[in-house]
Structures are given as C-alpha cells and as structure tokens.
Design a protein around this motif. Structure first.
Motif, PDB file in Angstrom:
ATOM      1  N   PHE A 120       0.870  -1.181   0.000  1.00  0.00           N
ATOM      2  CA  PHE A 120       0.000   0.000   0.000  1.00  0.00           C
ATOM      3  C   PHE A 120       0.898   1.219   0.000  1.00  0.00           C
ATOM      4  N   SER A 121       0.487   2.257  -0.741  1.00  0.00           N
ATOM      5  CA  SER A 121       1.310   3.455  -0.641  1.00  0.00           C
ATOM      6  C   SER A 121       0.786   4.281   0.519  1.00  0.00           C
ATOM      7  N   SER A 122       1.697   4.782   1.333  1.00  0.00           N
ATOM      8  CA  SER A 122       1.276   5.615   2.456  1.00  0.00           C
ATOM      9  C   SER A 122       2.123   6.875   2.416  1.00  0.00           C
ATOM     10  N   ARG A 137       4.360   7.897   4.216  1.00  0.00           N
ATOM     11  CA  ARG A 137       5.774   7.769   4.531  1.00  0.00           C
ATOM     12  C   ARG A 137       6.506   6.735   3.681  1.00  0.00           C
ATOM     13  N   LEU A 150       4.015   0.588   2.133  1.00  0.00           N
ATOM     14  CA  LEU A 150       3.747  -0.288   3.265  1.00  0.00           C
ATOM     15  C   LEU A 150       3.689  -1.721   2.741  1.00  0.00           C
ATOM     16  N   ILE A 177       6.704  -0.227   6.770  1.00  0.00           N
ATOM     17  CA  ILE A 177       6.922   0.705   5.666  1.00  0.00           C
ATOM     18  C   ILE A 177       8.394   0.665   5.267  1.00  0.00           C
ATOM     19  N   ARG A 187      -0.611  15.291  11.363  1.00  0.00           N
ATOM     20  CA  ARG A 187      -1.116  14.921  10.044  1.00  0.00           C
ATOM     21  C   ARG A 187      -0.679  15.958   9.005  1.00  0.00           C
ATOM     22  N   LYS A 237      -8.223   8.176   4.462  1.00  0.00           N
ATOM     23  CA  LYS A 237      -7.096   7.401   4.961  1.00  0.00           C
ATOM     24  C   LYS A 237      -6.366   6.698   3.851  1.00  0.00           C
TER      25      LYS A 237
END
Lengths: 317, 333, 317, 279
Positions: free
Chosen positions: A14-16, A18, A21, A273, C307, C317
């Motif tokens: 998953f892209s997050s 930071r 992930l 991550i 955030r 999210k």
C-alpha cells in the motif's frame, strides 16, 4: 492431493504518506482441498490483507494466485464475479460487517439477489435452509442486527457467506470479537459446516489456542512474511523459528502447574513501511547474528516443516 | 463471601449492589457482591462482557456516572473505612493516591492533547507537596520504570504505540504509589507478545512496590499468570471464589467449569469444543433463582427460585450453587 | 507543517482566480446594459456607443476578461466605479477596515458568550441552567439577523437611548451591529460546546482524570474543555460565512459604510466593478479566515498537527 | 422493531421536537388552506387603516398600504415554506447525485468536482445567493435557484464525507465480496446508510433556506413587495418600524417561530438517529 488455492510470491503493497507499506511481502503457500490452513500473527503482520488479496478484495502487487489449478491473479470483472461464488469471506467484526438497515433475511439473501435470478419463493427457502444450518431461530427472520448479540450476528455472517455454496472460505478472525462461551459455539459451527460441506478454510487469527484447535496446517506471519509453516500439532510441539517460540511462550496458559516461565520478547513490532532487507524479526530476536541481515528464505528443515530462519536452516539453533 | 483469613482484610467489599437506570429500564449490574483482599495479594475478577466487573471497580473508586448509576446497597471498607460514606473531598484524596485504576483501552484513556509527561505530573502534584520540578523528575522516573525513555516525557499520546500507551497509563496509576491497583482488562487491547511484556511488568512493579491488585479480565490465562485469588463473576454476582489453585484445579460451579471447557486446549486435541449453551441473561430481566440456571445442565427445580446458597467446599473456597453435590460428582476432566 | 500551510496558501491562488472568473462572467450575464443605464434617457446612439467604449464594453468578452484579470491580480487595480468614477482601490480601503472591525468584534462577542453559555449548560446538564442556556441559544438561531438588528435599535436606541442607531464613530457605534451579526454565532457555539462537552465528559480520559483524584474544576477546565473546543473550531468556518453574509445586511441597516453597504449600493446601481471587487475581496478574506481556522486547529490538536506535518493533503485514509 | 421505527419512537419522546413538528405541520396546513383561513385579501389596500395598530378588525394591524398583516403572514407561509422546502428538495436531490458519484467512485471525478466545489465554497453563502439573485433577477424560481446552488454543494460534500467515512466499513467490503454490483452497492447499502446525516441536514436546511430567503427579500432581491413574503414585508415596512413596530414585529416573529420549529425538529431527529444516545 490437489491444492485448491496456491499462491506464489504474493505481494501486496500500500502506498502511504511515509513510503510503501509492505503488508504482504513474498508469501507462498498452498491449501489442499477440504483442509484448514491457519494463519496466525500479531496485529499489522498482514494476515488479514493476505486473505483479502487472495479473494480479490485487494488487487495484488505481485506474485500469482491459482485456484483449482487455474491462474486467477488478474481476473476480468466477469471472472471475479464467478470466483466470488466459489470464494467467500467471514469478517472479524459482526457489528460492522452487517448492514445495520437490513433484516436477517435480507442480509442472508443478499448474495442471491446480487448474482442470481431465482424466484422469491426459492430464495425464501434457501434462507430458511441456511438459518437452520447455522442455528438461527426462525422467529429472528425479520430482526435487525442491532437487536442480536455478537454470536448470532456472526452466525448470520456465516450463513450469508455460505449461501452461494462456496468451496473456499477466508475466515478473518471470526471469533475474536466474541466471549469465550460464545466463541466455542461459533468454532464448533464452523468446524461442523466445514466437515459437512467439505469446505476449505483459510483461518486468520491472532489467538494461538484457537488456531491450534481448528487448523490442519499453520502459517506464522511476521511483518508481511511467513516465518514458519508446518502441521498444527508440530508447531506447538516443536516450534523452530525464534518468533514462533516467543509467541507460544507468551500465550497466557490456563495451566498453572507448573507455573510457566515465559520468554518476554523485548521491543515492539517495527514498521512495515520500506522494511530493510533481511529477517524482519532480527531487531527483537535474541539469537540475531550478522547472517540475519541477509534475505531469508522459507526452507523445509524437516518434512513438511518450513522455517524462514538462516540459523535454524544451518542447524545452529 | 468472606475471606478465610480472620485478620482484618485490607479491602473488604460487602453486599455491593449497583444498578443503572435508563429511562424506565433498570439494569441490575452488580447484585450483592462481597469479597475481601489481603494486603499485597492480587485478586482476579473473571467474567464475560456485561458481567459487571468494571462496575465493581468503578464503584470502589466511586467514579460511576452519577447521572445513571446508583449504588443501592453495600459497604466498601478500605482499612476499615467505608469509602461509600466518605465526602467527595476526602474521596478525591484517595483516588489516584491510595487507589489507582488502569483502564482497558489505552487508545482512549489518555488525553490526546496533553503531553504524556504532564498527565503523569498532574497526579503527583495533586497528591504530594512536591514542587513542579520535583514532580516532573519523579514523572520521568516513573516513565523509565515502565520502560519508556525519559526523553519521551514531552510527547503526545498519538506518538506512542498501543503497548507504550498502556505503559504510560500504568505510570500514571503508579505515580503516587497507591496501595491498591484496579486493573481493568489492562492487556485486552494488546497483542500477545506485548501483553506478556505488560503483564510481566505489572507483576514486577507490584512486587517491588507491595501494591495489592484487583485484576479484571475475561481471560483465564491472564488470571493464571497474575493472580493469587480468583472470583468468577456471572450476571453481577460472584458465583465462585477461591485461591488460584482451588479454582483452577477444582472448579466447582457449573459456570466455571463451562468456561474452562470452552477454551480450546493447548495440550489435548479435540474435534469439537464444549461451549456453554445459550446466552448470558439480559440484565434488565434476570431469571428467577440462580441466574445461570437457564444455561446449566445440572439445573433442577430448586435452582429456579429463591437465593442460591453459598457453599464452602474447602477452606476459603466458596461456590454459589444448590446442586453442588451433584456437580461435585462429575469431576473435572 | 509549514509546508502544508504554504501549499494551502498557494492553492488559494487558483481558487481566487476562479472566483474572479466566475463573478466576472456572471456579471456579464445580467440582463440589461450598464452603458444604456448610465447615459441619459434621451441620449443619441453615438453617446451610447461612446459610453460603451469608455466602459470597455465594446471589446470581445475574452479581451475584457483578460484585462480584468491582469488589472486585478497584477496591478491590484479594481477599475473605476461606474457611478462615482472614482478608483475603487482607493475607496475600498477604509470600507474593508470597517467591515473587518465589525467582523472581529462580532466574532469575539459570539465566541465569548457562546463558550460561556455552552459550559454552563454542559456542567449543569438537565438542570434549569441548562434549559435556560439552551433556550437562549435556540432564540439566537431562530432570529433573522436583520430583524434582531431592528429590535435592538428599537430597544437600545429608541427606548433606552443608550446607543446610536446608525452611522460610524466610536466603538459605541459598533456594539449593536456586532451583537446582531454575532448572535447566530453565540447560539451555534453554545450548542456545539454543550454537545461536545457532553461527549468528552463521558470519555475514558476524563474518567482517567477523575480517577487521579483531580477536582471537578480541574477535570472540566484542564481535560474536558480543551478537547470539547476542537470540534467547535470546525464550525467556526460556517459561522464566518454566515457572518460575512450577515454583515452585508447589517451594514445597510446601521448605515455603516463598509464593504456590505458598498456592495448593496453597487448592486442597486448596476455598478459592476464595485460588485466584482467586493465579492472577490470578501471571498479572499473568507479564505484567509478559513486558513487561520485550520491553523488554530493544528495548534490545539497535536494529532492534526502531525497529520499536516506528514505533508500530504489527503482527506481519506 | 426496525431501526426506523425505533428512531420514530425515540423522536416521539422528545417533547421539544414534537412541538417543532406540530408547528411545522400546522404551518403547512395553513399554507395549503390560506384562502380559507385568511380573514381578508392580502393584497387589498385599505388606505383608511394605513399602519393601524392591532385591533379586533385587524389582528396584527395593517401595513403602510393598509393591507391586513395577519392575512399577509398567512399567505406568506406559502412563499417562505414553499421556498424553504423546494430549496431543500432540489439541492438534496442534486447534492445526492453528485455526492454519491464522487464519494463512491472517487478518482478523477472526485478531484474535478471537489475542486469546483472548493471555488463555490470560498464565496460566503449569502454573498453567493446575492450575486446569483442579481444575475437572475427576483421571483420565486430565480430565488429558488439562487439559494439551491450553495446548498447543493453543501449536501454533496456532506454525503461524500459520510460515504468516505463508511467506504471502509466491513459491510461494504462484504457487499463487494458477495458480488453486489457497484450500482447495487450504492443503492442498497451506501445511500440508505448515509441518509441519516442528510435528513438532519435537510431539516435544518429548510430553516436556513427560509432565513436566507427572507434576508434576500429584505435587501430587495429574492421575492419582492407586494408579494407577502415575510422578509419582503419587513423590508417594505422598515421605514415605519420606529413608530409602528407591529409592522416589523409580526413578520419577524413568523420567521423566528418557523425557524425555531425546524431547528428543534432537526435537533430531535439528530438525537433520535444518533445510536450513541440509545442508552
């Protein structure tokens, strides 16, 4: 024996904010028809994502998924619809997995309405059959989820998942929201249905005693990877991976004789991550050495017993 | 139920009854609970969701919501003083100072917009004559004691993981060195390995500080590893009470036995588990007689009316069951 | 954090340009020709055409638009009023100051009274103080601002002769207008604070605070109120919108020569440049105010700050 | 008992909300049967009783043209309620369509529509309505449009927000796993569950639309005299209000009572729909 589900090098990132992930990273295993594969691990280890990726609630980032010998890694929309009749999921939280505005009957018959054109009478009969099968009183047919307790709701979720007569069911923590006495009722029901209908389960849980009870084979996951895989009994009699050992040692056992001497794992799970290469557990592992910073592979160290730990493979532990 | 020890117990709860009222409905949460706790020991209150465990703890600390909860009856004696008759002012001196509480969900138990250090310091300043600097120093020591580097004093709760937050909650609870710690499902929200860390830490600190503890949990395994005495709670009553060995080696009440049987064993292979039939009773309409009788396989006519007798089966081992003799014949498997 | 707000400020530029574009286009859609209105009834065709050239209405729409945008945003020149022929840029300055003074005063009034009422209600829930505060709040949201203004003039200027009914001068000239504009805010703040206080008072961390032995005062003012203020900040946005709109009407009632009165006069005279300028400037002020609200949000809540600091402006999210 | 029945039962217990509902329903009846209720023609001018104080002949007195204020207020319900309700109906339908599309599909549609909405939302609401009224001119339908645009943006955003909030709810994931098509998921699962906040928003919306409409009329846009719209009535009498306060008092009171009724009804609905307050 034929394997019903086989995944090879499955990845789901998953892209997050930071970085990437790595929820599921290079996972391979197969499940034989009619068997129960337990997947166990702590929160954030990717076990739920794994189940959801297999049934295409998430699209995989890499690797292959086979179902009944057929590649289903990148199915078309039509194929997904066909697959969903064969592969189902039971969710963790029966409070949020039921639409609060649907009666028991509406919830259970939803899959029929969504994909089959059958008469209303036939549909009602099917719902009756399923309600009987999972042990829900006929009088609750028009009840709403908020009027029912957790155990009954979970039975509805089970009925809804099984009404299309799937072959493969992902059970995502199906009993962890329930009290012990109710948990036992639902576990028995799941076992019963599996036997009667020759179902294949992938049973995802964090509870070691539940996974031991229900599984034929168990995968232990840590930060997106399988660290150990073997038949259920063997895992508890002879855990080989240091993480599995710590996990089993940490279980609060009801045996008070002799008082258990626990191994307390230091530190906490690290971030999934952009993980560093090498064993992901080594930061917390008391046996960690230099070689642990190399990528680990899942090796068969004993018949049917796979471990992703260089030191175990090298017979050092 | 009374303790076997005749010396004055440190904490004694007698005939506690609490109900909640919502409109016309009356929820009987605690129905005549009595137990006692000796100094330095820990008691496990075990029961399922809605059994009234948390209400008992909140009643001891007198932090039940005034609007809806009523303590109808009973006494809570701490070193002989009845807490229920103290003034609110006097009670404030006890809260956080002599009795402290750890809450179930570390995610919500900390004020999200205050630095964790200040949340610890606040309790210390309130109950001691320390200056602010001294209190902060002590708060940092508390953080170190629960395994958090003192540098993190100035961070906010959202910067901590679940396990770390629970450590902060424990640091707050232990900051004033309370004599009694009420731990309400302190590890339920945590992962197994983190749970083991936290339980280990609580046990160590309890030992070091000589704190008595009431541990509320639904997990028999947690009780086994942390408690000296056990009380099994069902529908707001204690149905069985004894030492850890008595309860785990000779469970006497049908409910206690049912609980043990429902847990998947780690040693024996079972095809099917033995669940307890039915559901816990609706606390707005408790059944007549024994509250467990509708689910009990030993239930007889005698169980359906009146108060259940409390039987002493062994020294200090109490069981609330009128079919006890019948049950006893079926030895635990 | 800084990066986030820099981004937000940059993002305002296209928004404001779009607002200008929208307003300019809308103004051209108004039926009727301003040139025709400005020349005398019996003017010759030539006089009329000259007027059109003078106003720049003879050029194609896009040329007019381009000129308008460059003048406005590059030279900060809003053109000349059709009616008074004076430079709007010069006229608008003191008017903007008056409108903002009125706005700030009204906001201060609304917040102070709203918070006081809200706390009183929440700390005496289901007692007479609660009912009284909530009745005041309900009356506040039910009264149209212009009607409240007329009633206030009636009472304080005509009957009691305490405050001036219109015009500008010292602070006493602003009291009635500020109350009329702020009344709605008082009411909404009071209601929001009460309900979020009640939510917060039931939360675990307030129980934790109580279990530390803190006094009720400390629990309310140190733990409950700051948290209850967080959701209140979000409604400030809506209140500001209401306030800017309200000032248009209130300024006409109290004859305060601010932007509102300027705008209404402009509308009545089909003085397009004046209308355009007022709408654009009011929108810019509104956007800046909303940005300040977000900034305040981050200041109060460390979670929001974190955030923002993670820079990505993602809502979901 | 279904969730809706339970909601209604809870609402019925809320006395203030019931009062609000009663007033609202009564006003609708008055609006429908205005010709039967009003004692005289709201447009009929009687110069002998110009600005006369309330009396038995004229319950609320007469305005500067000698028209019976009571009758005008009765007829005014048609304009005020009519506008308020139509604005909410129009904007809720439009907002639901837009909100459902952007909220469920996300992606490019979401980005584009949201940016357009950002532009609309950076103009204060009343200012927006004022500008649109200026462009379109006065009258019922023009005012309806002027007031609806801002509200459409508001309801679309609200719906989008609540869909976003529940997009990760397990029952939507379940719907996906159960082979529900996207359309079916939106119609059967998403919309019914996100309508709760919409209902509350709509009820409060009627109140705020009535308020905005009267404000527009007051400054000479919206619906203008001699139409007996309440805001327009105050506007046309405002030069006389110091000597003849009844000309302004009664129409204002009519607005305030209506807005009050809808506000308490909206509050009651919100509380009744909020599962947190169940116990």
């Amino acid at each position: 024996m034929t394997s019903l589900v086989e995944v090879k090098k499955l990845k789901k990132y998953f892209s997050s904010a930071r970085g990437l992930l790595h929820a599921v990273d290079d996972v391979s295993f197969s499940i034989q028809k009619g068997k129960i594969l337990g997947v166990v691990g702590e929160s954030g280890c990717g076990k739920s994502t794994l189940g959801r990726t297999i049934i295409h609630l998430h699209e995989s980032t890499g690797g292959t998924i086979q179902y009944n010998g057929k590649d289903i890694t990148n199915p078309s929309a039509k194929e997904i619809r066909q697959l969903r009749e064969k592969m189902q999921i039971i969710f963790q939280d029966p409070y949020s997995s039921l639409d609060p505005r649907m009666t028991v009957e509406a919830a259970i018959s939803e899959p029929l309405l969504a994909s089959h054109k059958i008469s209303a009478r036939k549909r009602r009969e099917e719902v009756t059959r399923m309600m009987e099968m999972v042990g829900i009183d006929e009088r609750l047919r028009y009840a709403y989820p908020h009027e029912l307790d957790g155990g009954r709701r979970q039975r509805i979720v089970i009925a809804r998942a099984l009404i299309l007569q799937p072959e493969f069911v992902v059970c995502d923590e199906p009993v962890s929201a329930l009290d012990v006495s109710i948990q036992a009722q639902v576990l028995n029901l799941l076992r019963d249905l599996q036997k009667k209908q020759n179902l294949t389960y992938m049973f995802v849980t964090h509870d070691m005693s539940v996974v031991r009870h229900i599984s034929d084979e168990i995968c232990v996951m840590y930060l997106g990877q399988i660290v150990e895989k073997c038949p259920a009994k063997q895992l508890f009699e002879k855990p080989l991976h240091p993480y599995t050992q710590a996990l089993i040692s940490a279980i609060p056992s009801v045996d008070i004789h002799p008082p258990k001497n626990r191994e307390i794992l230091s530190g906490e799970i690290t971030s999934p991550i952009n993980p560093k290469p090498g064993c992901r557990f080594c930061a917390r592992c008391r046996y960690a050495q230099n070689q642990c910073h190399q990528p680990q592979t899942l090796n068969e160290v004993e018949p049917d017993h796979f471990v992703a730990c260089a030191r175990v493979s090298d017979n050092e532990l | 139920m009374n303790s076997k020890d005749q010396s004055a117990p440190f904490l004694e709860v007698k005939d506690l009854e609490v109900f909640y009222s919502a409109g016309k409905q009356k929820v009987q949460a605690v129905n005549g609970v009595s137990f006692s706790l000796q100094k330095g020991r820990s008691l496990g209150l075990v029961g399922e969701t809605g059994a009234g465990k948390t209400t008992i703890a909140k009643a001891i600390l007198r932090i039940l919501p005034h609007a809806s909860a009523t303590v109808k009856n009973g006494q809570i004696l701490l070193n002989g003083t009845n807490l229920l008759s103290l003034s609110e002012e006097r009670m404030r001196d006890i809260r956080g100072n002599e009795i402290a509480m750890i809450f179930q969900d570390p995610m919500t138990a900390l004020n999200p917009i205050l630095r964790v250090g200040n949340q610890i310091t606040e309790a210390i300043l309130h109950h001691s004559s320390m200056t602010k600097a001294e209190a902060e120093k002590h708060a940092m020591e508390m953080l170190e004691m629960v395994g958090i580097p003192a540098e993190r004093f100035g961070e906010y709760p959202h910067q901590f993981s679940g396990g770390m937050k629970q450590r902060v909650v424990i640091a707050i609870a232990l900051a004033c060195n309370p004599a009694l710690l009420l731990a309400d499902e302190p590890t339920t929200a945590l992962d197994v390995t983190i749970q083991a860390q936290v339980l280990h830490m609580i046990a160590g600190l309890k030992e070091k500080l000589g704190t008595s503890m009431i541990l509320i949990t639904h997990d028999m395994g947690v009780v086994a590893s942390s408690c000296d005495d056990v009380a099994i709670v069902y529908a707001g009553q204690i149905v069985e009470y004894g030492t850890l060995e008595q309860i785990f080696d000779h469970p006497s009440h049908p409910y206690t036995r049912g609980l043990f049987n429902a847990i998947p064993s780690m040693n024996i292979d079972q095809e099917y588990l033995e669940p307890i039939d039915g559901l816990p009773p609706d606390p707005t309409h408790l059944p007549e007689g024994c509250y467990f009788s509708p689910r009990c396989k030993y239930a007889a006519e005698a169980c359906k009316t009146g108060n259940m007798p409390v039987i002493t089966t062994a020294d200090g081992h109490l069981c609330r069951c009128c079919q006890y003799n019948l049950v006893a014949k079926d030895e635990k498997k | 954090m800084l990066k986030y707000f820099a981004k937000r400020i940059l993002w305002m530029i296209p928004i404001v340009i779009c607002v200008a574009l929208l307003i300019f286009s809308l103004m051209r859609l108004i039926p009727g020709d301003p040139a025709r209105m400005l020349v005398s009834r019996d003017a010759t065709e030539e006089e009329y055409l000259n007027k059109r050239v003078e106003l720049g209405l003879d050029e194609p729409f896009l040329t007019q638009l381009g000129k308008f945008l460059t003048d406005t945003f590059l030279h900060f020149d809003f053109g000349k009023s059709y009616m008074t022929k004076t430079s709007i840029s010069r006229d608008i300055g003191p008017r903007m100051v008056r409108t903002m003074e009125l706005g700030l005063l009204a906001a201060a009034f609304a917040m102070i009274t709203g918070i006081l009422l809200g706390i009183t209600a929440a700390t005496h829930v289901k007692k007479w103080q609660d009912s009284l505060c909530m009745i005041i709040a309900l009356v506040g949201i039910s009264m149209p601002a212009f009607w409240a203004a007329l009633l206030l003039i009636m009472l304080f200027s005509v009957k009691l002769q305490l405050l001036p009914p219109s015009g500008i001068g010292g602070i006493q000239y602003y009291i009635l207008p500020a109350i009329s504009v702020g009344l709605y805010g008082t009411a909404t703040f009071a209601r929001q604070i009460r309900s979020s206080m009640l939510d917060v008072i039931g939360s675990d961390y307030v129980t934790t605070a109580r279990s530390k032995g803190l006094t009720e005062r400390e629990v309310i003012y140190k733990h409950a109120l700051p948290n209850a203020l967080i959701p209140t900040i979000t409604i400030i946005g809506g209140f500001l919108g209401q306030m800017f709109g309200g000032s248009i009407v209130i300024e006409t009632i109290f004859s305060i020569p601010g932007m509102g009165l300027y705008l209404i006069t402009g509308i009545n005279n089909r003085d397009y440049p004046v209308v355009q300028t007022c709408v654009i400037l009011l929108s810019i002020i509104f956007c800046i105010a909303m940005l300040l609200v977000d900034l305040a949000y981050a200041m109060v809540d460390p979670r929001i700050k974190a955030r923002y600091a993670s820079s990505k402006v993602k809502r979901n999210k | 008992m279904s969730a809706n029945e339970e909601m209604i039962r809870r609402l019925a217990k809320d006395r203030l909300a019931m009062l609000g509902l009663l007033i609202f329903v009564a006003e609708i009846i008055v609006a429908v049967f205005a010709p039967l209720i009003a004692p005289s023609d709201p447009f009929a001018m009687d110069f002998t009783s110009m600005l006369s104080a309330p009396s038995s002949a004229h319950l609320m007195g007469c305005d500067e043209m000698g028209r019976d204020i009571f009758s005008r207020i009765i007829y005014g319900t048609r304009y005020s309620l009519g506008l308020g309700i139509s604005v909410v109906v129009v904007s809720t339908i439009a907002g639901t369509i837009i909100g459902a599309i952007v909220g469920y599909f996300g992606g490019v549609a979401d980005a584009v529509i949201m940016r357009i909405m950002d532009v609309f939302q950076s103009i204060p609401s009343l200012l927006q309505s004022v500008v649109i009224s200026v462009v379109l001119g006065t009258g019922f339908f023009n005012t309806l449009l002027a007031l609806s645009i801002h509200r459409t943006v508001g309801s679309a955003r609200l719906l989008r927000g609540s869909i976003m909030g529940m997009r990760h709810m397990e029952y939507l994931e379940a719907a996906d796993a159960l082979n529900c098509s996207k359309l079916r998921t939106i119609l059967k699962h998403v919309l019914p569950n996100s309508f709760t906040p919409m209902i509350v928003y709509a009820t409060a919306g009627i109140a705020s639309a009535i308020m905005s409409a009267s404000t527009l009329s007051f400054i000479g846009l919206g619906i203008i005299a001699p139409t007996p719209e309440w805001g327009a009535m105050i506007s046309s009498s405002r030069n006389y209000f110091i000597e003849y306060p009844h000309t302004v008092l009664f129409p204002g009171l009519a607005i305030a009572i209506t807005v009050f009724a809808l506000s308490v009804l909206g509050d009651g609905l919100r509380d009744a729909l909020d599962p947190k307050l169940k116990n």
